[in-house]
Design an enzyme around this catalytic site. Structure first.
Site, PDB file in Angstrom:
ATOM      1  N   HIS A  21      28.170  45.012  42.363  1.00 59.89           N
ATOM      2  CA  HIS A  21      29.015  44.911  43.557  1.00 59.89           C
ATOM      3  C   HIS A  21      30.027  43.758  43.430  1.00 59.89           C
ATOM      4  O   HIS A  21      30.428  43.166  44.430  1.00 59.89           O
ATOM      5  CB  HIS A  21      28.180  44.721  44.825  1.00 59.89           C
ATOM      6  CG  HIS A  21      27.061  45.702  44.977  1.00 59.89           C
ATOM      7  ND1 HIS A  21      27.260  47.004  45.377  1.00 59.89           N
ATOM      8  CD2 HIS A  21      25.733  45.581  44.746  1.00 59.89           C
ATOM      9  CE1 HIS A  21      26.098  47.644  45.407  1.00 59.89           C
ATOM     10  NE2 HIS A  21      25.163  46.802  45.015  1.00 59.89           N
TER      11      HIS A  21
ATOM     12  N   SER B 254      56.546  34.846  34.584  1.00 63.89           N
ATOM     13  CA  SER B 254      57.279  35.223  35.789  1.00 63.89           C
ATOM     14  C   SER B 254      58.699  34.697  35.704  1.00 63.89           C
ATOM     15  O   SER B 254      58.951  33.619  35.165  1.00 63.89           O
ATOM     16  CB  SER B 254      56.583  34.631  37.022  1.00 63.89           C
ATOM     17  OG  SER B 254      57.426  34.679  38.160  1.00 63.89           O
TER      18      SER B 254
ATOM     19  N   LYS C  39      53.033  30.996  35.840  1.00 64.19           N
ATOM     20  CA  LYS C  39      52.346  32.273  35.696  1.00 64.19           C
ATOM     21  C   LYS C  39      52.201  32.696  34.234  1.00 64.19           C
ATOM     22  O   LYS C  39      53.082  32.504  33.418  1.00 64.19           O
ATOM     23  CB  LYS C  39      53.106  33.378  36.449  1.00 64.19           C
ATOM     24  CG  LYS C  39      53.166  33.208  37.936  1.00 64.19           C
ATOM     25  CD  LYS C  39      51.798  33.398  38.582  1.00 64.19           C
ATOM     26  CE  LYS C  39      51.286  34.817  38.487  1.00 64.19           C
ATOM     27  NZ  LYS C  39      52.155  35.773  39.195  1.00 64.19           N
TER      28      LYS C  39
ATOM     29  N   GLU D 227      47.079  45.352  32.593  1.00 66.10           N
ATOM     30  CA  GLU D 227      47.515  46.045  33.805  1.00 66.10           C
ATOM     31  C   GLU D 227      48.195  47.368  33.480  1.00 66.10           C
ATOM     32  O   GLU D 227      48.006  48.367  34.191  1.00 66.10           O
ATOM     33  CB  GLU D 227      48.453  45.133  34.601  1.00 66.10           C
ATOM     34  CG  GLU D 227      47.733  43.943  35.223  1.00 66.10           C
ATOM     35  CD  GLU D 227      48.671  42.958  35.900  1.00 66.10           C
ATOM     36  OE1 GLU D 227      48.158  42.072  36.615  1.00 66.10           O
ATOM     37  OE2 GLU D 227      49.899  43.052  35.715  1.00 66.10           O
TER      38      GLU D 227
END
Length: 466
Positions: A156, A277, A283, A290
């Site tokens: 979970h 970024s 970043k 992704e």
């Protein structure tokens, strides 16, 4: 417009209809498969006495020259041809004359395209299998180096019990091992040759279908000519297998994305597989992971499209089947690209081992072991469960791990605690005492890693054994 038909028609096809009907824009991808099938077919025709050996040699020479010219860029595949079959045959006739017109004897575009697609898909199955084998080698290498790297196991998305990085990655080894098994099954079922099925009902020529099948590396000919030209089960199976592979890659990518976050900091992705970024200089984004996660839906789409295309088709060949190519080709390219890039990203990951172990300790992942300790001291499990729950609440208040509590503090919850509790509930002990097959304990993992090494050593190509 170069096409292989027209005698039945009294006027030209509308240009828009011709363009809508044409497939040369995408079926040129299996140019080499079309030439290979034509070579096998013409050799069989000569062996059966259907054409002369002289014509055979002329045709083979013409096919060789066409293939060489395409490969060298001297001959371009253009949209003046309806499909790749038209391109090959028209150029053959242009080069060798009337002998070239005999190539299509005893053959239909229906069994020709069925053959080309099967040959092309078979090659893709092999290439995908090779990529998966390399990925498994990368996973195994990380497992071998991280038998003692403790980390939290999750259910979970919450810390549950301590495991090791080797054990965690071993779960993905099993997933991709199953994927290879699926590919071997698909290869085994699909490796039969449709050439000689004709349009749907075979042919009156005395073809030797076994000869053409064997010369193209098939086990034998397909057993029913109608099924031979209209079967796309093998493609649906392959797209299904690719979808499962992508699902496994996507799950793994999701974990790497989480582990790369500031909240976890379990891994650092190599600069070569990250981007920054345009506005936020701090970043470092896990773009490859992704994109793999995102492209999974694209492969799923090809599977659904193919199932939908085939669901209402009567026997035998229907033009709908031309839609078996574009999205399928895209799915094959996408899956192979994702496996390759994911493999590179995984091989260069840096694992922050101290942070992973600290996360396991402070996530109360040894709570079950504390309960088991009390059970060993004679306390019923349900009572032990309640005691440990209260200990966890106390640790949360104190912002410490269970094994940071002193013995006096533990005895406030139960007099059964003794000095031996610290060894019993240490993270290392919690992992290493789990020795059942498939568990994360060192001895169990050493056996599993040995089995993985043997598997990869034996499985140079599962497909060869199919």
């Amino acid at each position: 417009m170069a096409q292989l038909w027209g005698g039945r028609f009294t006027k030209d096809t509308d240009k828009l209809v011709y363009a809508f009907n044409a497939s040369i824009g995408f079926d040129q991808r299996f140019f080499h498969e079309d030439v290979a099938g034509s070579r096998a077919h013409v050799k069989m025709l000569a062996k059966q006495g259907i054409i002369s050996k002289e014509d055979r040699d002329v045709i083979l020479g013409g096919l060789d020259s066409i293939e060489a010219d395409v490969d060298n860029g001297r001959l371009k595949i253009t949209d003046e041809y309806e499909d790749i079959h038209s391109f090959v045959e028209a150029n053959l006739i242009n080069r060798v004359g009337d002998a070239g017109k005999k190539l299509h004897t005893g053959r239909s575009r229906n069994d020709q395209v069925a053959l080309d697609m099967r040959l092309y898909t078979r090659k893709q199955v092999r290439e995908t299998d090779d990529l998966l084998k390399h990925l498994l080698g990368t996973i195994l290498s990380i497992m071998q180096k991280n038998i003692d790297t403790v980390m939290p196991g999750f259910t979970h998305l919450q810390k549950a019990q301590p495991v090791t990085l080797a054990h965690h990655l071993g779960a993905y080894f099993e997933m991709f091992r199953r994927d290879r098994g699926r590919l071997a099954d698909i290869y085994d079922r699909m490796n039969y040759c449709p050439l000689g099925s004709g349009a749907l009902a075979g042919t009156t020529y005395p073809l030797d279908r076994q000869m053409t099948a064997e010369s193209l590396g098939f086990y034998g000919p397909t057993r029913n000519s109608m099924d031979g030209v209209s079967d796309r089960d093998y493609l649906i199976e392959f797209l299904s297998a690719l979808s499962i592979i992508m699902m496994h890659l996507s799950r793994f990518s999701e974990e790497i994305i989480l582990w790369n976050s500031n909240e976890y900091r379990f891994v650092e992705i190599d600069d070569g597989f990250s981007t920054g970024s345009s506005i936020m200089p701090q970043k470092k984004n896990p773009d490859i992971a992704e994109l793999v996660r995102g492209k999974t839906g694209r492969v799923y789409g090809a599977l659904i499209q193919m199932l939908t295309t085939m669901k209402g088709l009567p026997l035998a060949y229907n033009k709908d089947m031309q839609e078996d190519k574009e999205l399928s080709f895209d799915a094959m390219d996408t899956a192979k690209g994702c496996i390759h890039l994911f493999d590179g990203m995984l091989a260069t990951l840096k694992f922050n081992k101290e942070i992973m172990e600290r996360s396991a300790r402070h996530g109360f992942t040894n709570a079950t072991d504390v309960a088991d300790y009390l059970v060993g001291k004679g306390i019923p499990f349900r009572d032990a469960h309640g005691i440990v729950g209260r200990i966890v609440l106390d640790c949360i208040d104190k912002k410490c791990a269970i094994d940071d509590l002193s013995l006096d503090e533990l005895k406030k919850f139960s007099p059964k605690f003794e000095d031996d509790v610290y060894d019993a509930i240490s993270i290392k002990t919690c992992v290493d005492k789990r020795l059942t097959t498939g568990a994360p304990g060192r001895a169990a993992m050493e056996e599993e890693i040995k089995a993985c090494i043997d598997y990869l050593k034996d499985a140079d190509s599962l497909i060869d054994k199919a």
